[in-house]
Design a protein around this motif. Sequence first.
Motif, PDB file in Angstrom:
ATOM      1  N   THR A 132       0.897  -1.150   0.046  1.00  0.00           N
ATOM      2  CA  THR A 132       0.067   0.185   0.107  1.00  0.00           C
ATOM      3  C   THR A 132       0.825   1.267   0.073  1.00  0.00           C
ATOM      4  N   TYR A 154      -4.276   3.976  -1.415  1.00  0.00           N
ATOM      5  CA  TYR A 154      -5.697   4.455  -0.406  1.00  0.00           C
ATOM      6  C   TYR A 154      -5.631   6.023  -0.637  1.00  0.00           C
ATOM      7  N   GLN A 187      -6.633   8.844   2.003  1.00  0.00           N
ATOM      8  CA  GLN A 187      -6.784   9.095   3.411  1.00  0.00           C
ATOM      9  C   GLN A 187      -7.863   9.881   3.776  1.00  0.00           C
ATOM     10  N   ARG A 198     -10.739   9.639   4.140  1.00  0.00           N
ATOM     11  CA  ARG A 198     -11.482   8.310   4.147  1.00  0.00           C
ATOM     12  C   ARG A 198     -12.876   8.396   4.576  1.00  0.00           C
ATOM     13  N   ASN A 245     -11.876   4.531  -2.161  1.00  0.00           N
ATOM     14  CA  ASN A 245     -11.293   3.361  -1.777  1.00  0.00           C
ATOM     15  C   ASN A 245     -11.884   2.164  -2.208  1.00  0.00           C
ATOM     16  N   GLN A 298     -10.603   1.332  -5.592  1.00  0.00           N
ATOM     17  CA  GLN A 298      -9.193   0.731  -5.317  1.00  0.00           C
ATOM     18  C   GLN A 298      -9.219  -0.893  -5.072  1.00  0.00           C
ATOM     19  N   ALA A 316     -14.649  -0.913   2.268  1.00  0.00           N
ATOM     20  CA  ALA A 316     -14.248   0.556   2.351  1.00  0.00           C
ATOM     21  C   ALA A 316     -14.597   1.295   3.516  1.00  0.00           C
ATOM     22  N   PHE A 318     -12.344   0.772   6.311  1.00  0.00           N
ATOM     23  CA  PHE A 318     -11.108   1.683   6.495  1.00  0.00           C
ATOM     24  C   PHE A 318     -11.494   2.892   6.729  1.00  0.00           C
TER      25      PHE A 318
END
Length: 371
Positions: free
Chosen positions: A95, A121, A123, A125, A134, A137, A281, A284
């Motif tokens: 990552t 990622y 951030q 978030r 995300n 991704q 996601a 996260f």
Amino acid sequence: MSAVDLIQSLEIDALKGIDRYVNEGKKVIGISAPGVVPEEIIHAAGMVPVTIWGAKGEVGPSKEYFPAFYASVILRTMDLGLEGKLDKLSGMVITNLSDGLKGFSQNWKRAIDVPMLYIPYGQNRKIEAGIEFNEKQFLHLKDALEEIAGEKIADEKIEEAIVLYNEHRKAMLEFNELAAKHLNTVTPLLRNRVFASAYVYAKDEHLEKVKEINEALRAMPEEEFKGKKIVTTGIIANSEDILKIFEEFGFGIVDDNVLHESTQYETMAEEKTGKPVRALAEVFANIEGNTFVFDEKKLRGSIIADKVKKHGANGVVYLLTKFSDTDEFDFPIIRKDLQAAGIPMNMIEVDQQMVSFEQAKTALQAFADII
């Protein structure tokens, strides 16, 4: 079997784990950033995720790719790749969650034949745009895993994996609580072995082993512990030498804010949403207290303080990974928060290249006398 026997029987060698699953005809995906990678997608693809935490010892061929002042866990993982010890992997997830990992990803892609599966990622978030970014991704990761697996990964399989991983998270957190009530039995070394073993087994297999350990601990009466109760924090806390020093000076670990240990299990994924990749996601987005994850509110110090108060701990030991920019930036903020809460803290630098532990031993002995 006793709880001690069950824990001691656990495998913690990542290379042996890779060999075992490959010999069983399964594909193995390496992970270099635990606690944030959506392993559920790997599991749903019928492959086994195995996390690589470097290796103890001197830095070898990776010296040609990195400056000397790099976190040794990254250097030693690169060494394993350059030495061909990770050639059986079908892919390696890396990552962008630290400057060290960013450089590692590009050097891995340049020097090692094992395919690099990169997760860049976002951030920011917690906002909707961050969650959507995300999710995309993770969908890219899903596409790459489907290519490796040679078949599509059904959403239903990811949903099933989310349920399994949530059950495993709950079992690991239960072990953490039971260990705190049995500090004479579950020494720092044994406690860490349970956490370390989670990286080298398929989650369904490891879940059954942890359930057995928890059942054995529940059957035991709570133990009176006459040593010093501590909460640990940092990225990694698996140094056998440091853990032996803990035991020598009568430290019992009642809880942790360590990425290698319980921190990664504290955020559950929402089940049966119909959109499992988005649910991952959102995991996260909901993580707190993780040094690799942006936290504008700087909650890590208060999270650690709450753990100390919950367990009546005597203090905190900060195991600071040498040359980890993210952990070093967190340290002064956490120190300030703990000082404000009246909680004693001792910082010990850790490094996989360490061969002399006298300085750490002296510091921990003094800390044991103070708290």
